[in-house]
Enzyme design. Structure first.
Site, PDB file in Angstrom:
ATOM      1  N   ASP A   1      -8.897   6.168  -2.873  1.00 17.08           N
ATOM      2  CA  ASP A   1      -7.855   5.457  -2.114  1.00 17.08           C
ATOM      3  C   ASP A   1      -8.107   5.626  -0.614  1.00 17.08           C
ATOM      4  O   ASP A   1      -7.930   4.685   0.167  1.00 17.08           O
ATOM      5  CB  ASP A   1      -6.459   6.030  -2.414  1.00 17.08           C
ATOM      6  CG  ASP A   1      -5.964   5.683  -3.811  1.00 17.08           C
ATOM      7  OD1 ASP A   1      -6.313   4.607  -4.311  1.00 17.08           O
ATOM      8  OD2 ASP A   1      -5.220   6.501  -4.389  1.00 17.08           O
TER       9      ASP A   1
ATOM     10  N   LYS B   1      -1.313  10.952 -10.365  1.00 13.40           N
ATOM     11  CA  LYS B   1      -2.384  11.244  -9.402  1.00 13.40           C
ATOM     12  C   LYS B   1      -2.460  12.704  -8.957  1.00 13.40           C
ATOM     13  O   LYS B   1      -3.533  13.183  -8.608  1.00 13.40           O
ATOM     14  CB  LYS B   1      -2.245  10.359  -8.152  1.00 13.40           C
ATOM     15  CG  LYS B   1      -2.591   8.903  -8.408  1.00 13.40           C
ATOM     16  CD  LYS B   1      -2.617   8.137  -7.106  1.00 13.40           C
ATOM     17  CE  LYS B   1      -2.886   6.671  -7.345  1.00 13.40           C
ATOM     18  NZ  LYS B   1      -3.177   5.936  -6.109  1.00 13.40           N
TER      19      LYS B   1
END
Ligand code: ATR
Length: 286
Positions: free
Chosen positions: A106, A70
């Site tokens: 997210d 990420k």
């Protein structure tokens, strides 16, 4: 039916075989009759660059990024959405005619389940447990929405580092404390919301909990971003105390839904994605 025109979306991570993203995204594509297919690829750290370039060469419509890529993936993209840049991690990439742009879904995915329940964050006292990878997006969103945040972590230096990052990007102070009984007691007694971002209580360690039950109270909203099991010991004990509870399944479904919308331009069938996720996790219908 897959044809010569079918568009491809994917997820990359390592390990990846237990990912639930193919199930929820393919269910969503089917529900919307979209000619897309979603697949998972295990990508090693040292092959991340080639994987991203390969996606560009093959013209995939977009992809999800999960642990451990990420942060590293940002170096190989053409552009970054300001939110992803501020948080410092990307979980969604959109391919627009060969231009790869990184987003973070997210963070808004964490917020949606609170918003849909009418739970406001402005001026609320929020205790966040943990300062790892998942905590970054959550902390950023909490502070950005006006919460007064205290981060408790086993390793104090990681909590301080996270607080320092928020100070730089949002110019707001975050309280960083070591996660011990006394600090938990003091912080939770004054808190409106307690968010668990640690892996404590996650399957198979379902008998563990980050917060001793006697510290929970009825005025608390307890948000455990763990989604396996559906009811962690923390959620179970919080319910018994009369607290409002949320688990991580909705957050997971929402981050996928927001990615889906960026790739397809269609409104995501969130109920179908959540239902498919719960089915894949073996949840009993509630
Ligand atoms: P993720 O990316 O899922 O957040 P991570 O970066 O490894 O995973 O972070 C895990 C978090 O859970 C950390 O905050 C970790 O605390 P440390 O920073 O001290 O390692 C926390 N954690 C995991 N197991 C724990 C335990 N048994 N007790 C206390 N904290 C724990």
């Amino acid at each position: 039916m897959i044809s010569g025109k079918t568009k491809v979306c994917a997820i990359i991570g390592n390990p990846i075989e237990h990912s639930l993203s193919p199930a929820i995204h393919n269910a969503a594509f089917n529900a919307c009759s979209l000619d897309y297919v979603f697949v998972a690829f295990q990508v090693k750290k040292e092959e991340l660059r080639e994987a991203v370039q390969g996606f560009k060469a093959l013209g995939v419509a977009g992809f999800c990024v999960t642990i451990p890529h990420k942060v590293a993936v940002m170096a190989y993209l053409d552009a970054l959405d300001p939110l992803a840049k501020a948080i410092g991690s990307v979980n969604t990439v959109v391919n627009n005619n060969g231009i790869l742009t990184g987003y973070n879904t997210d963070a808004p995915g964490f917020l949606e389940p609170l918003t849909t329940r009418g739970i406001e964050l402005e001026s609320k006292n929020v205790v966040m447990l943990g300062a790892g990878g998942a905590a970054r997006a959550v902390a950023f969103m909490l502070v950005n929405e006006g919460a007064r945040l205290t981060v408790l972590n086993r390793t104090l230096s990681r909590a301080e580092e996270l607080a320092g990052g928020i100070k730089v990007s949002l110019k707001k102070d975050v309280n960083a404390l070591e996660m011990n009984y006394e600090n938990l007691k003091r912080a939770i007694s004054q808190a409106d919301i307690c968010v668990n971002t640690t892996s404590i209580g996650m399957s198979p360690n379902t008998n563990e909990t980050p917060v001793p039950a006697e510290l929970l109270h009825p005025h608390l909203t307890v948000y455990d971003i763990v989604y396996n099991p559906a009811e962690t010991r923390l959620i179970c004990e919080a319910k018994k105390r009369g607290a409002v509870t949320l688990n991580g399944a909705e957050m997971l479904a929402w981050q996928g839904a927001l990615a889906f919308e960026k790739w397809t331009g269609y409104k995501a069938p969130i109920e179908i994605m959540l239902k498919e996720l719960k089915r894949a996790l073996g949840y009993h219908e509630d």
